[in-house]
Design a protein around this motif. Sequence first.
Motif, mmCIF file in Angstrom:
data_model
loop_
_atom_site.group_PDB
_atom_site.id
_atom_site.type_symbol
_atom_site.label_atom_id
_atom_site.label_comp_id
_atom_site.label_asym_id
_atom_site.label_seq_id
_atom_site.Cartn_x
_atom_site.Cartn_y
_atom_site.Cartn_z
ATOM 1 N N LEU A 284 -8.564 -2.549 10.941
ATOM 2 C CA LEU A 284 -8.313 -3.411 9.799
ATOM 3 C C LEU A 284 -8.947 -4.789 10.021
ATOM 4 O O LEU A 284 -9.551 -5.358 9.109
ATOM 5 N N GLU A 285 -8.843 -5.314 11.243
ATOM 6 C CA GLU A 285 -9.481 -6.594 11.573
ATOM 7 C C GLU A 285 -10.998 -6.504 11.420
ATOM 8 O O GLU A 285 -11.634 -7.428 10.907
ATOM 9 N N LYS A 286 -11.583 -5.386 11.836
ATOM 10 C CA LYS A 286 -13.028 -5.190 11.665
ATOM 11 C C LYS A 286 -13.399 -5.192 10.179
ATOM 12 O O LYS A 286 -14.424 -5.756 9.792
ATOM 13 N N SER A 287 -12.556 -4.567 9.373
ATOM 14 C CA SER A 287 -12.814 -4.529 7.925
ATOM 15 C C SER A 287 -12.743 -5.930 7.316
ATOM 16 O O SER A 287 -13.588 -6.295 6.492
ATOM 17 N N VAL A 288 -11.769 -6.719 7.727
ATOM 18 C CA VAL A 288 -11.650 -8.088 7.215
ATOM 19 C C VAL A 288 -12.829 -8.928 7.694
ATOM 20 O O VAL A 288 -13.393 -9.727 6.929
ATOM 21 N N ASP A 289 -13.246 -8.744 8.958
ATOM 22 C CA ASP A 289 -14.427 -9.452 9.469
ATOM 23 C C ASP A 289 -15.669 -9.096 8.656
ATOM 24 O O ASP A 289 -16.519 -9.950 8.376
ATOM 25 N N LEU B 1 -0.758 5.383 3.886
ATOM 26 C CA LEU B 1 -0.803 4.609 5.122
ATOM 27 C C LEU B 1 -0.418 5.469 6.319
ATOM 28 O O LEU B 1 -1.069 5.408 7.375
ATOM 29 N N ASN B 2 0.603 6.282 6.166
ATOM 30 C CA ASN B 2 0.998 7.187 7.249
ATOM 31 C C ASN B 2 -0.115 8.169 7.581
ATOM 32 O O ASN B 2 -0.351 8.486 8.751
ATOM 33 N N ALA B 3 -0.808 8.664 6.552
ATOM 34 C CA ALA B 3 -1.924 9.592 6.774
ATOM 35 C C ALA B 3 -3.058 8.888 7.519
ATOM 36 O O ALA B 3 -3.646 9.456 8.459
ATOM 37 N N ILE B 4 -3.367 7.664 7.128
ATOM 38 C CA ILE B 4 -4.412 6.900 7.823
ATOM 39 C C ILE B 4 -4.059 6.768 9.300
ATOM 40 O O ILE B 4 -4.890 7.042 10.177
ATOM 41 N N ARG B 5 -2.833 6.341 9.565
ATOM 42 C CA ARG B 5 -2.407 6.137 10.963
ATOM 43 C C ARG B 5 -2.428 7.439 11.758
ATOM 44 O O ARG B 5 -2.838 7.457 12.917
ATOM 45 N N LEU B 6 -2.000 8.524 11.133
ATOM 46 C CA LEU B 6 -1.992 9.824 11.802
ATOM 47 C C LEU B 6 -3.398 10.242 12.220
ATOM 48 O O LEU B 6 -3.649 10.565 13.385
ATOM 49 N N TYR B 7 -4.333 10.206 11.282
ATOM 50 C CA TYR B 7 -5.683 10.669 11.571
ATOM 51 C C TYR B 7 -6.454 9.694 12.461
ATOM 52 O O TYR B 7 -7.307 10.103 13.243
ATOM 53 N N MET B 8 -6.132 8.419 12.364
ATOM 54 C CA MET B 8 -6.756 7.456 13.273
ATOM 55 C C MET B 8 -6.264 7.679 14.699
ATOM 56 O O MET B 8 -7.045 7.598 15.640
ATOM 57 N N TYR C 4 0.856 -1.187 0.000
ATOM 58 C CA TYR C 4 0.000 0.000 0.000
ATOM 59 C C TYR C 4 0.888 1.233 0.000
ATOM 60 O O TYR C 4 2.002 1.222 0.557
ATOM 61 N N ASP C 5 0.417 2.301 -0.594
ATOM 62 C CA ASP C 5 1.171 3.546 -0.677
ATOM 63 C C ASP C 5 1.575 4.021 0.720
ATOM 64 O O ASP C 5 0.729 4.182 1.606
ATOM 65 N N ASP C 6 2.861 4.245 0.913
ATOM 66 C CA ASP C 6 3.418 4.613 2.214
ATOM 67 C C ASP C 6 2.833 5.918 2.758
ATOM 68 O O ASP C 6 2.480 6.003 3.936
ATOM 69 N N GLU C 7 2.725 6.935 1.912
ATOM 70 C CA GLU C 7 2.193 8.224 2.369
ATOM 71 C C GLU C 7 0.733 8.107 2.801
ATOM 72 O O GLU C 7 0.326 8.686 3.811
#
Length: 77
Positions: free
Chosen positions: A33-38, A15-22, A10-13
């Motif tokens: 991510l586990e909820k999404s896979v479920d 992913l970093n943005a997702i983690r930052l805002y989460m 996945y695009d690094d930037e």
Amino acid sequence: MKKTSVSIMYDDEKLNAIRLYMSQRDLDFKEELEKSVDSLYAKYVPANVREFIDMKGSIVKSKKQIHDKDIKDRINK
């Protein structure tokens, strides 16, 4: 139930943005991510197959509990 890991590219930037805002919302990336896979599992795997997998997991868990109890009983003798 046995767990396995999943790896994707996945695009690094992004992913970093997702983690930052989460993290600003006190959300855990792995949990979400586990909820999404479920959700994908529930959406695409037929209900009767999910029930079978759940039943199979319960039987394995019960056998392990019986085995663990048997070992404890042997140790305590």
